[in-house]
Design an enzyme around this catalytic site. Structure first.
Site, PDB file in Angstrom:
ATOM      1  N   TYR A  54       1.409  -8.859  14.408  1.00  0.00           N
ATOM      2  CA  TYR A  54       0.448  -7.766  14.512  1.00  0.00           C
ATOM      3  C   TYR A  54      -0.362  -7.929  15.797  1.00  0.00           C
ATOM      4  O   TYR A  54      -1.176  -8.842  15.943  1.00  0.00           O
ATOM      5  CB  TYR A  54      -0.495  -7.749  13.312  1.00  0.00           C
ATOM      6  CG  TYR A  54       0.187  -7.427  11.987  1.00  0.00           C
ATOM      7  CD1 TYR A  54       1.478  -6.903  11.933  1.00  0.00           C
ATOM      8  CD2 TYR A  54      -0.477  -7.637  10.778  1.00  0.00           C
ATOM      9  CE1 TYR A  54       2.089  -6.613  10.735  1.00  0.00           C
ATOM     10  CE2 TYR A  54       0.124  -7.336   9.568  1.00  0.00           C
ATOM     11  CZ  TYR A  54       1.403  -6.829   9.541  1.00  0.00           C
ATOM     12  OH  TYR A  54       2.009  -6.544   8.341  1.00  0.00           O
ATOM     13  N   SER A 219       2.156   0.187   3.150  1.00  0.00           N
ATOM     14  CA  SER A 219       2.216   1.625   3.472  1.00  0.00           C
ATOM     15  C   SER A 219       2.061   2.492   2.221  1.00  0.00           C
ATOM     16  O   SER A 219       2.905   3.338   1.931  1.00  0.00           O
ATOM     17  CB  SER A 219       3.526   1.963   4.201  1.00  0.00           C
ATOM     18  OG  SER A 219       3.493   1.510   5.531  1.00  0.00           O
ATOM     19  N   PRO A 220       0.970   2.321   1.468  1.00  0.00           N
ATOM     20  CA  PRO A 220       0.796   3.066   0.221  1.00  0.00           C
ATOM     21  C   PRO A 220       0.505   4.548   0.408  1.00  0.00           C
ATOM     22  O   PRO A 220       0.532   5.299  -0.568  1.00  0.00           O
ATOM     23  CB  PRO A 220      -0.403   2.357  -0.435  1.00  0.00           C
ATOM     24  CG  PRO A 220      -1.172   1.801   0.714  1.00  0.00           C
ATOM     25  CD  PRO A 220      -0.141   1.375   1.712  1.00  0.00           C
ATOM     26  N   GLY A 224       8.627   7.533   4.260  1.00  0.00           N
ATOM     27  CA  GLY A 224       9.550   6.987   5.244  1.00  0.00           C
ATOM     28  C   GLY A 224       9.034   5.668   5.772  1.00  0.00           C
ATOM     29  O   GLY A 224       8.070   5.102   5.252  1.00  0.00           O
ATOM     30  N   PHE A 230       1.552  11.167   3.593  1.00  0.00           N
ATOM     31  CA  PHE A 230       1.919  12.338   2.793  1.00  0.00           C
ATOM     32  C   PHE A 230       0.678  13.080   2.306  1.00  0.00           C
ATOM     33  O   PHE A 230       0.738  14.272   2.005  1.00  0.00           O
ATOM     34  CB  PHE A 230       2.810  11.936   1.609  1.00  0.00           C
ATOM     35  CG  PHE A 230       2.191  10.929   0.674  1.00  0.00           C
ATOM     36  CD1 PHE A 230       1.356  11.316  -0.351  1.00  0.00           C
ATOM     37  CD2 PHE A 230       2.459   9.575   0.831  1.00  0.00           C
ATOM     38  CE1 PHE A 230       0.789  10.384  -1.210  1.00  0.00           C
ATOM     39  CE2 PHE A 230       1.894   8.634  -0.024  1.00  0.00           C
ATOM     40  CZ  PHE A 230       1.051   9.038  -1.043  1.00  0.00           C
TER      41      PHE A 230
END
Length: 310
Positions: A54, A219-220, A224, A230
């Site tokens: 990171y 990535s909750p 993709g 979303f």
């Protein structure tokens, strides 16, 4: 305070079900980063996730500098980091030499003497499990790492590692969100001639539950790999957002809280890795940590995401 604290099985750790992820921490100034970390602590988050790739290590150093890492602060935290990806050269490396060097770098940047948990970041097809076992044993003997786990590994990969490693693998971090559900899709549509019935996950969720391995969802809020959030995406997910917003209104929380609550409603006690750099959104997410959706609401959301309920 909405965050729940659970024991991580096969450890002495009691961890919040929300995790502050630090992949984008260098996007913030030191003052902003400190505010975000302290907000997390105030919300009851005691678990902080890192990786040596990171920001090429800069995120770990930024974290320690922002919080002015010292023994009093360190004892309030569970620190987890990951290694195994050589991002500049674009390959994976589970060699003993690389693991040991990676941990030394991680500890130096985080300004701590030990990690609570070290994860192998992504599977290395050239892995020699005996060599990994030697690295883990040395790290444990030296007091540099207390517990070990993996990220993005399937059941067979975990079993192969576990055959040679005396330490119990206690964590598997994997992508999971309302809009990314391979963990449950094939199980719910077994033996059907649909795309949803394809087994893309090797039943890793059930495997981890059977073997007392804590799952962590990264990535909750994404769909993709890194296709974007979303939530609020009315072009690709109009029905899903309609349903989420309706349920959010009922519970008087934000859509972010509902996205979290959908994951934490699962009985596997999945930890949610929050990668946001926005302190208010982190607070909003934490309001979903202890929000128990009804079974009907959980399935309604799953269906609204475009999934089949046979």
């Amino acid at each position: 305070m909405n965050v729940k604290v659970y024991p991580i099985k096969n450890t002495e750790l009691h961890a919040s079900n929300m995790i502050m992820g630090n992949m984008r921490l260098t996007q913030l100034s030191l003052a902003e980063a400190e505010n975000l970390i302290r907000t997390a602590l105030e919300e009851g988050i005691n678990f902080f996730d890192h990786a040596d790739i990171y920001g090429q290590g800069r995120c770990e150093a930024h974290f320690a500098d922002a919080i002015q890492m010292n023994p009093a602060i360190r004892e309030k935290m569970i620190l987890q980091s990951k290694c195994g990806i050589r991002s500049k050269e674009n390959y994976y490396d589970f060699s003993k030499e690389h693991i040991l060097a990676s941990v030394d770098g991680i500890l130096k940047r985080l300004k701590t003497d030990y990690l609570d948990i070290l994860l192998l970041h992504r599977p290395d097809p050239l892995m020699e499990p005996e060599e990994v076992a030697e690295a883990f044993q040395q790290l444990q003997d030296q007091g540099k790492v207390n517990y070990f786990g993996v990220s993005n590994h399937n059941p067979a990969q975990i079993a192969l590692l576990q055959k040679y490693i005396p330490q119990k693998l206690v964590v598997n971090q994997i992508q999971f969100s309302i809009a990314h559900t391979p963990l449950i899709d094939s199980g719910i549509s077994l033996n059907m001639k649909t795309d949803q019935s394809l087994n893309r996950d090797s039943s890793i969720l059930e495997y981890c539950r059977l073997h007392d391995i804590t799952m962590q969802a990264w990535s909750p809020f994404q769909h993709g790999m890194f296709s974007g959030p979303f939530l609020g995406d009315l072009i690709h997910f109009p029905e899903l957002n309609k349903v989420i917003d309706s349920i959010a209104e009922k519970y008087e929380v934000t859509n972010t809280a509902i996205a979290v609550a959908w994951i934490t409603r699962h009985p596997a006690n999945i930890q949610v890795v929050l990668g946001t750099t926005n302190a208010q959104r982190l607070k909003d997410a934490c309001k979903g940590a202890d929000l128990s959706l009804t079974r009907e609401e959980w399935y309604r959301i799953y269906k609204a995401a475009g999934n089949l309920i046979p």
